[in-house]
Write a protein that holds these residues in place. Structure first.
Motif, mmCIF file in Angstrom:
data_model
loop_
_atom_site.group_PDB
_atom_site.id
_atom_site.type_symbol
_atom_site.label_atom_id
_atom_site.label_comp_id
_atom_site.label_asym_id
_atom_site.label_seq_id
_atom_site.Cartn_x
_atom_site.Cartn_y
_atom_site.Cartn_z
ATOM 1 N N PRO A 535 4.458 2.997 -7.072
ATOM 2 C CA PRO A 535 4.651 2.908 -5.859
ATOM 3 C C PRO A 535 4.406 3.875 -4.851
ATOM 4 O O PRO A 535 4.623 5.231 -5.340
ATOM 5 C CB PRO A 535 6.142 2.065 -5.367
ATOM 6 N N VAL A 536 3.555 3.851 -3.681
ATOM 7 C CA VAL A 536 3.524 4.860 -2.899
ATOM 8 C C VAL A 536 4.548 5.411 -2.298
ATOM 9 O O VAL A 536 5.676 4.897 -2.006
ATOM 10 C CB VAL A 536 2.335 4.576 -1.894
ATOM 11 N N GLY A 537 4.539 6.841 -1.905
ATOM 12 C CA GLY A 537 5.837 7.238 -1.236
ATOM 13 C C GLY A 537 5.777 7.124 0.325
ATOM 14 O O GLY A 537 4.967 6.264 0.892
ATOM 15 N N PRO A 538 6.770 8.104 0.887
ATOM 16 C CA PRO A 538 6.950 7.900 2.405
ATOM 17 C C PRO A 538 5.542 8.116 3.324
ATOM 18 O O PRO A 538 5.254 7.455 4.257
ATOM 19 C CB PRO A 538 8.003 8.581 2.822
ATOM 20 N N SER A 539 4.682 8.810 2.632
ATOM 21 C CA SER A 539 3.400 9.299 3.213
ATOM 22 C C SER A 539 2.448 8.070 3.014
ATOM 23 O O SER A 539 1.157 8.313 3.598
ATOM 24 C CB SER A 539 2.937 10.717 2.793
ATOM 25 N N GLY A 540 2.563 7.156 2.211
ATOM 26 C CA GLY A 540 1.551 6.185 1.791
ATOM 27 C C GLY A 540 0.672 6.722 0.723
ATOM 28 O O GLY A 540 -0.515 6.079 0.681
ATOM 29 N N SER A 541 0.792 7.794 0.150
ATOM 30 C CA SER A 541 -0.243 8.474 -0.586
ATOM 31 C C SER A 541 0.648 8.643 -2.262
ATOM 32 O O SER A 541 1.790 8.594 -2.392
ATOM 33 C CB SER A 541 -0.619 9.827 -0.249
ATOM 34 N N LEU A 542 -0.283 9.061 -3.199
ATOM 35 C CA LEU A 542 0.351 9.141 -4.661
ATOM 36 C C LEU A 542 -0.329 10.803 -5.257
ATOM 37 O O LEU A 542 -1.448 10.839 -4.692
ATOM 38 C CB LEU A 542 0.032 8.071 -5.467
ATOM 39 N N ALA A 543 0.426 11.286 -5.994
ATOM 40 C CA ALA A 543 -0.058 12.489 -6.470
ATOM 41 C C ALA A 543 -0.576 12.074 -8.065
ATOM 42 O O ALA A 543 0.149 11.619 -8.893
ATOM 43 C CB ALA A 543 1.023 13.323 -6.610
ATOM 44 N N VAL A 544 -1.781 12.359 -8.324
ATOM 45 C CA VAL A 544 -2.369 12.044 -9.531
ATOM 46 C C VAL A 544 -2.398 13.689 -10.333
ATOM 47 O O VAL A 544 -3.413 14.425 -9.698
ATOM 48 C CB VAL A 544 -3.811 11.398 -9.516
#
Length: 613
Positions: A535-544
């Protein structure tokens, strides 16, 4: 020479007398040439039905008596008699020329009278063996004539037929088994429809093997099975001359015995014995019956065939009801071999069939060798070319053969999900390919990175319960004598371990939330797909984050689950390059990992992939 006519003493001849004298001289010279030529045209039958006989030709072959054909000889009732013996062959100088105005093509019939052999051997129990001898027949036509030969029993039923297609090419039957009595040989022109090996002209129907008994008829009007009575012969008949030679010989132990063109006529063979035979006509088939019931449980059979020059041969193994189990073909002159054929104890017998796929040879024999032994636990068993006949294997080493055109299928069964390392080292002259296939034979993935003699490897094959692996050689490759070597090693699955094959989005390896994925870039050109539902974080982004492998330059491509590309990046060596992506409402993520150049690979070290909020 004719005397020159004169009008009186010492007077010169008139012009009319000179013309008459010249004409008579030419007629005399023509007649002399026709009677003395090596190939004389046969005269048609006299109107009163009396036979026409030409002076016999001479021959330099020791023990051969050569005579001219005697017409009429187109029916069994008037067939010309021949009497070969074990010490004296007989020959006929004949022609195939129809009388003027005749619609049917000329057919010549000869009656062969077989005497008892000079020496009759006894069986082991003291009983007299059947006085069987070998009748060898060959016909050499002139360059303009294509001929066919039928060997028939005393009732005119065809035993063997040798169908000609090429003008001037010799036809024959090298080893017809005969006992004392009467047989017939029929010589006739080959018809145009035989040139393609098909049925009646225009039908496109395949003809039967001409070596099968019971085809054709005795009156010369019905030809060999599948030969249409069409118009014309192959090439121009010209003088249509031929020379027929018939020899009576002894069979030696291990000789093939004709007719044997189908299962009911098969000769018996035993493992450990050799068979010597002829592939004397097009599509010649020789059937041999191999008793199985007396062999030890778990025995396997190996077959080797050395064909004669100019013949591309095949060997087939059939069960007792004549269902084909396995077949191996060779090119012209190439040896054919099949190893480790299962011999089921439930079968009373099996059939070994030798076939001329192209070419034929009336002068040289093939040699067929049959050997049986106990099956080895670490060896391939044939047939194993389909999923239904796949050979089960486990961890350890395994050996097998890949002849030209051969395919081997193995099934690995696992009690629990494992990661399997499957490596195959081929022998000389073999470029090997590994395929993972489904139960229906469809290819899921394949490995073909190495060249001849180079090993191929599936380094981390995922096996949930079982997997099918198929081995094959490159076109024209094969090795009948040296084995390939399989090495299989399994290990329990680790959390986050890559699951090969995963080279497409449909086969992507699941990457659970908070789990680090680990995978191999092997072999060259390998592509790995991962599917994460982090699931995405509070910022709506993900770290790959992708940690690479020393010496390789890796590329990652991040997509939404709908296929929209979010980003792509590279990492060199073992460094880590975290990148943030914003999937929006499309869902995340499909991640593709590959070696950027397509030329690098590493079968030992693994990269790591992580996705975090």
């Amino acid at each position: 020479m004719p005397r020159i006519p004169q009008t009186g003493r010492n007077k010169l001849p008139t012009s009319r007398g000179l013309v008459r004298a010249a004409g008579m001289g030419l007629l005399l010279l023509s007649a002399t040439w026709a009677l003395s030529g090596c190939r004389r045209s046969r005269l048609p039958p006299r109107p009163d039905g009396a036979a026409v006989v030409l002076a016999p030709e001479t021959t330099t072959e020791p023990g051969l008596t050569l005579s001219d054909e005697v017409e009429p000889n187109d029916l069994l009732a008037n067939a010309q008699a021949l009497a070969p013996t074990s010490t004296s062959a007989v020959g006929i100088a004949g022609h195939l020329v129809s009388p003027p105005g005749a619609k049917a093509k000329d057919v010549d019939l000869f009656r062969i009278v077989v005497p008892p052999p000079a020496v009759v051997t006894a069986e082991a129990d003291g009983a007299a063996a059947p006085p069987r001898q070998r009748l060898a027949i060959d016909v050499r036509p002139d360059p303009s004539l294509a001929i066919s030969i039928d060997a028939m029993d005393d009732q005119g039923r065809v035993l063997i037929a040798s169908v000609g297609t090429t003008p001037g090419e010799m036809e024959g039957i090298a080893n017809l088994a005969v006992i004392p009595g009467t047989y017939f040989v029929r010589v006739k022109p080959a018809l145009a429809s035989t040139a393609t090996g098909s049925g009646p002209a225009g039908t496109g129907k395949p003809r039967r093997d001409p070596g099968v008994a019971g085809v054709g008829n005795a009156n010369g009007t019905g030809g060999v099975a599948g030969i249409g009575v069409g118009a014309g012969t192959v090439g121009s008949l010209g003088t249509a001359a031929y020379r027929l030679t018939v020899r009576l010989l002894a069979f030696d132990p291990g000789d093939e015995i004709e007719p044997n063109g189908k299962g009911s006529l098969a000769g018996d063979v035993v493992p450990g014995g050799d068979v010597s035979g002829y592939l004397g006509w097009r599509r010649d088939e020789d059937w041999f019956r191999l008793p199985v019931s007396g062999l030890p449980e778990g025995s396997v059979l190996s077959v080797d065939l050395d064909p004669p020059d100019g013949v591309a041969a095949s060997v087939s193994i059939l069960d007792s009801v004549e269902h084909k189990m396995i077949e191996q073909r060779g090119r012209k002159g190439d040896r054919v071999a099949i190893r480790n054929i299962r011999l089921p104890s439930s079968e009373p017998s099996m059939f070994v069939v030798v076939r001329a796929e192209s070419g034929r040879n009336l002068d040289a024999r093939y040699n067929l060798r049959l050997r049986s032994e106990e099956a080895k636990a670490d060896a391939e068993l044939e047939p194993n070319d389909t999923p239904a006949h796949a050979v089960p294997i486990g961890d350890g080493n395994f050996l097998g053969y890949l002849g030209p055109g051969d395919v081997d299928v193995y099934r690995y069964n696992a009690a629990m999900p494992v990661e399997l390392d499957f490596e195959v080292t081929p022998p000389e002259r073999v470029d090997l390919k590994i395929e993972v296939i489904g139960e229906d034979g469809t290819v899921i993935t394949k490995i073909d990175a190495g060249k001849r003699r180079e090993a191929e490897r599936l380094a981390n094959l995922y096996v949930a319960a079982s997997v099918l692996v198929r081995l094959s050689a490159g076109k024209g490759d094969g090795n009948l004598d040296e084995q390939y070597k399989i090495r299989t090693t399994s290990r329990p699955l680790e959390a986050g371990g890559e699951r090969e094959p995963n080279g497409t989005t449909a086969l992507a390896t699941p990457l659970p939330d908070a789990v680090t994925g680990m995978g191999l870039c092997f072999p060259r050109g390998d592509v790995d797909f991962w599917l994460t539902q982090t699931p995405v974080g509070p910022s709506g982004s993900l770290a790959v984050s992708l940690r690479g492998i020393a010496g390789l330059n890796l590329e990652a491509r991040v997509q939404t689950t709908t296929g929209k590309e979010l980003t792509r990046f590279r990492t060199g060596g073992d460094s880590s390059a975290p990148t943030r992506v914003n999937p929006g409402t499309d869902g995340c993520c499909l991640i593709q990992v590959r070696e950027a150049s397509g030329r690098g690979a590493n079968a030992r070290d693994r990269y790591s992939l992580s996705v975090t909020p």
